[in-house]
Design an enzyme around this catalytic site. Structure first.
Site, PDB file in Angstrom:
ATOM      1  N   LYS A 187       0.845  -1.192   0.000  1.00 55.54           N
ATOM      2  CA  LYS A 187       0.000   0.000   0.000  1.00 55.54           C
ATOM      3  C   LYS A 187       0.879   1.240   0.000  1.00 55.54           C
ATOM      4  O   LYS A 187       1.858   1.303   0.745  1.00 55.54           O
ATOM      5  CB  LYS A 187      -0.877  -0.017   1.254  1.00 55.54           C
ATOM      6  CG  LYS A 187      -1.805   1.185   1.371  1.00 55.54           C
ATOM      7  CD  LYS A 187      -2.507   1.198   2.717  1.00 55.54           C
ATOM      8  CE  LYS A 187      -3.319   2.478   2.870  1.00 55.54           C
ATOM      9  NZ  LYS A 187      -3.914   2.603   4.213  1.00 55.54           N
ATOM     10  N   ASP A 192     -10.046   5.904  13.601  1.00 60.33           N
ATOM     11  CA  ASP A 192     -10.392   5.897  12.177  1.00 60.33           C
ATOM     12  C   ASP A 192     -10.081   4.577  11.489  1.00 60.33           C
ATOM     13  O   ASP A 192     -10.174   4.471  10.279  1.00 60.33           O
ATOM     14  CB  ASP A 192      -9.683   7.047  11.431  1.00 60.33           C
ATOM     15  CG  ASP A 192     -10.708   7.893  10.689  1.00 60.33           C
ATOM     16  OD1 ASP A 192     -11.884   7.885  11.107  1.00 60.33           O
ATOM     17  OD2 ASP A 192     -10.353   8.550   9.690  1.00 60.33           O
TER      18      ASP A 192
END
Length: 450
Positions: free
Chosen positions: A178, A306
């Site tokens: 990523k 989050d």
């Protein structure tokens, strides 16, 4: 040219064995010259070639570094860096100039070991080509197949994509790469010591992302940061539905554009509106929620929020049906090819899969998996349909926490203020403090799991 199809290649020449004649006077047997093996990295863009080259290089370097008895504080600040500056050399295969930096090499090597990932397997996965591609490349490259170890770039993946980050999956689907920001790199450094300690204490048995490496690549003066983690989903069992769940219902719905995708990433409201449940039985539920609670409390202590629970669902009956269709199609092709091809079903195991180095394929039944490889997998509650008409479908769930590099900082506080103005003080909003976030997250997950 060698860089056919815009492919960037990298060569490492291995000196051929037996290229010197035997010094023995008793035998005058003629020695045959053995062709040199060429390691060939091939990618559709320079960045991936550099990633493959870099991981290959750093793992080779690490193999000459002794494994310490314990990690030292300096290991958490360390990095290794290499700058390549070629002039009129190998330019068809790699950019002439690039830099590759690995952060905290000793720490990530230790984490890989704790997550039971062998460095050679890791190196192979990040740079190897699937067999069916091998013929195409070797023919295109004009190379004799037996004289090249062909390497494959990871492929773009939409499997866990969000917020504009780029995702790649290794060819064998075991690892996810990523792209991250420089702020994420700083946050990783902030939490790495505590994260490592936590992984040690829980013996690697957590639902947190398994961080296996962090790198900075500089190509054409542009810096790109990347992390490598273990894939949450299976390398073998197809995921038919997936969800990114945060435990908030405000603006938590997949867009029309997202829903049009073959495998959309659905969100909290989609999950609730579909009446979806995660039915894994009491024992599995207790084990899973205990682990989730422990992980989430750890994240709250670090003031992290989050994060999401990524959920992938494999439908066993649907997969069996798809398997039958693949086999029927394969048989038709077999007749046309005089039985030359041998389609491998999704339940077969690739010959070079980890834990299977002896090329002894283990045959898995429908919905079966190796828990040492698919570490996040849980089977649905085992009730026969005959006894219970309302029994859950036979499914395998892949569930793990993702995106844990967001710290509750000024940015979040600003977002909190903006959302309160928009939705009113009492409205349930996504941006809360880490403690509230963790409580809401756990409550939501314990309600949807049965």
């Amino acid at each position: 040219g060698w860089g056919g199809g815009g492919g960037f290649l990298f060569f490492v020449q291995k000196m051929a064995a037996n290229c010197t004649a035997s010094a023995s006077k008793t035998k005058t047997k003629k020695k045959h010259f053995v062709a040199q093996k060429v390691k060939l990295f091939r990618a559709s863009e320079p960045l991936l070639s550099v990633l493959m080259w870099g991981v290959n290089h750093t793992i080779n370097e690490l193999s000459h570094v002794q494994i310490p008895v314990m990690l030292m504080p300096d290991d958490f600040k360390a990095f290794s860096k290499i700058k390549v500056d070629n002039h009129l050399f190998n330019k068809e295969n790699l950019p002439s100039r690039f830099k590759f930096k690995e952060y905290c090499p000793m720490v990530f090597r230790n984490l890989r070991e704790r997550f039971c990932i062998d460095d050679q397997d890791y190196q192979r996965s990040l740079s190897k080509l699937p067999t069916q591609e091998l013929d195409k490349v070797t023919v295109n490259m004009g190379l004799a197949r037996q004289n090249s170890v062909t390497r494959s770039a990871p492929v773009n993946s939409d499997a866990q994509n969000r917020m504009g980050a780029r995702f790649l999956t290794t060819y064998d689907k075991r690892f996810v790469i990523k792209t991250i920001t420089s702020e994420d790199v700083a946050e990783m450094h902030n939490i790495l010591k505590k994260y490592h300690q936590y992984i040690v204490e829980c013996h690697g048995n957590a639902l947190l992302p398994q961080f296996l490496g962090m790198y900075r690549l500089t190509v054409d003066g542009v810096e790109t940061y990347m992390t490598v983690t273990r894939n949450v989903f299976s390398h073998r069992l197809t995921v038919h539905r997936k969800y990114d769940l945060k435990g908030s219902t405000v603006s938590r719905e997949a867009s029309g554009k997202e829903k049009a995708k073959e495998l959309p990433t659905l969100k909290d409201n989609d999950f609730l509106n579909e009446g979806q449940r995660i039915q894994i039985g009491d024992e599995n539920k207790k084990m899973f929620l205990d682990k989730l609670k422990r992980d989430v409390e750890f994240l709250a202590q670090l003031k992290i929020m989050d994060y999401s629970l990524l959920v992938g669902i494999h439908d066993v009956d649907r997969a069996e049906q798809e398997e039958v269709e693949v086999e029927e199609k394969g048989e038709e092709e077999d007749c046309e090819n005089d039985g030359m091809s041998h389609p491998v079903g999704s339940y077969g195991t690739p010959p070079d899969s980890p834990g299977n180095m002896l090329n002894f394929p283990r045959i898995f039944g429908p919905g079966e998996f190796d828990p040492t490889v698919d570490v996040y997998a849980i089977k649905s509650q085992d009730i026969t349909q005959a006894n219970f008409p309302d029994a859950p479908r036979k499914e395998v769930f892949f569930m793990a926490i993702i995106d844990i590099l967001t710290h509750y900082d000024a940015k979040k506080k600003a977002a909190h203020a903006a959302k309160t103005v928009k939705h009113g003080a009492g409205a349930e909003i996504s941006t809360v403090n880490p403690e509230q976030y963790s409580k809401r997250f756990l409550e939501f997950m314990s309600n949807i799991i049965t």
